[in-house]
Design a protein around this motif. Structure first.
Motif, PDB file in Angstrom:
ATOM      1  N   TRP A 132       0.866  -1.184   0.000  1.00 45.01           N
ATOM      2  CA  TRP A 132       0.000   0.000   0.000  1.00 45.01           C
ATOM      3  C   TRP A 132       0.897   1.227   0.000  1.00 45.01           C
ATOM      4  CZ3 TRP A 132      -3.400   1.849   4.662  1.00 45.01           C
ATOM      5  CH2 TRP A 132      -4.325   2.804   4.206  1.00 45.01           C
ATOM      6  N   PHE A 133       0.906   1.941  -1.089  1.00 46.73           N
ATOM      7  CA  PHE A 133       1.751   3.125  -1.230  1.00 46.73           C
ATOM      8  C   PHE A 133       1.247   3.927  -2.422  1.00 46.73           C
ATOM      9  CE2 PHE A 133       3.421  -0.313  -3.732  1.00 46.73           C
ATOM     10  CZ  PHE A 133       3.830   0.260  -4.918  1.00 46.73           C
ATOM     11  N   GLU A 134       1.716   5.157  -2.534  1.00 43.35           N
ATOM     12  CA  GLU A 134       1.301   6.020  -3.634  1.00 43.35           C
ATOM     13  C   GLU A 134       2.450   6.224  -4.609  1.00 43.35           C
ATOM     14  OE1 GLU A 134      -0.519   9.643  -2.363  1.00 43.35           O
ATOM     15  OE2 GLU A 134      -2.061   8.631  -1.158  1.00 43.35           O
ATOM     16  N   ASP A 135       2.115   6.760  -5.780  1.00 42.80           N
ATOM     17  CA  ASP A 135       3.132   7.045  -6.793  1.00 42.80           C
ATOM     18  C   ASP A 135       4.255   7.887  -6.207  1.00 42.80           C
ATOM     19  OD1 ASP A 135       3.279   6.023  -9.337  1.00 42.80           O
ATOM     20  OD2 ASP A 135       1.682   7.282 -10.129  1.00 42.80           O
ATOM     21  N   GLY A 136       5.493   7.537  -6.534  1.00 42.24           N
ATOM     22  CA  GLY A 136       6.643   8.284  -6.050  1.00 42.24           C
ATOM     23  C   GLY A 136       7.160   7.815  -4.713  1.00 42.24           C
ATOM     24  N   GLU A 137       6.432   6.928  -4.039  1.00 39.93           N
ATOM     25  CA  GLU A 137       6.862   6.384  -2.763  1.00 39.93           C
ATOM     26  C   GLU A 137       7.481   4.999  -2.970  1.00 39.93           C
ATOM     27  OE1 GLU A 137       3.349   8.407   0.013  1.00 39.93           O
ATOM     28  OE2 GLU A 137       3.347   6.256  -0.376  1.00 39.93           O
TER      29      GLU A 137
END
Length: 216
Positions: free
Chosen positions: A44-49
């Motif tokens: 579970w993470f967002e773009d760029g992470e």
């Protein structure tokens, strides 16, 4: 929080950080994803992470025997306006889930890499989609990882009112029919709460998961 290497392994659940994060890094290969879910872990993470793996203390689950559709949903189902299918439009479902606007969320955790990873799982029979159609238009659906006795829900969407609830209703029917133990919703949100999901402790979830894995 452990930094993952190229080795295909995860740290023990009891090492999970208080935030719920158990590890960072690694990749989204099919083998690593399946190993994660089989051990109660999910990305579970967002773009760029960086790729971030979670094993939260409290797990949002639906105990299948306790599920009851609301009176309003039963009325909608009785009208037979919608058609429901399984695994006929996986890519379209995950794309709609990626594009869905969610309250309090600026970006999306369903990155292009995540889409590709779960599409690969689908192609090998490990990820399932449920589609809700109004005439010939896809108006709702959900997808998740199928472990055989546990279904790990990932995301759902609705383009018309109640479409995701209809998808969930048919999924629960399928899971009951095939003797699944529970439906995993991962972390608390109000929508899942309204659908009848409850929180159980990580230890209890992992015990159920162990039973499910041993019976596959």
């Amino acid at each position: 929080m452990q930094l993952l290497s190229h080795l295909l392994e995860f740290p023990a659940p009891e090492t999970t950080h208080a935030s719920g994060i158990i590890a960072i890094g690694g990749d989204l290969s099919e083998k690593r994803l399946l190993l994660a879910y089989e051990n109660g872990i999910f990305p579970w993470f967002e773009d760029g992470e960086p790729i971030t793996w979670w094993c939260p203390e409290w797990r949002m689950v639906l105990l299948l025997d306790t599920y009851k559709p609301s009176k309003s949903l039963r009325n909608i189902l009785n009208r037979n306006k919608f058609t429901v299918t399984f695994n006929t439009a996986f890519k379209e479902v995950i794309t709609h889930c990626q594009q869905a606007k969610r309250e309090g969320q600026q970006g999306t955790w369903i990155t292009d890499d995540m889409m590709n990873a779960y599409t690969t799982l689908h192609e090998s029979g490990k990820s399932t989609s449920v589609e809700v159609w109004l005439e010939d238009e896809l108006v709702g659906g959900l997808y998740g990882v199928d472990l055989g006795r546990i279904f790990c829900g990932e995301s759902m969407f609705s383009k018309v009112s109640n479409a995701s609830k209809i998808a969930l209703h048919f999924l629960v029917g399928y899971l009951k029919e095939h003797n699944y133990l529970l439906l995993d919703g991962q972390v608390y949100n109000e929508h899942l709460d309204n659908l009848g999901f409850i929180e159980i402790h990580r230890d209890d979830f992992l015990k159920i998961l162990h039973v499910a894995n041993s019976k596959n």
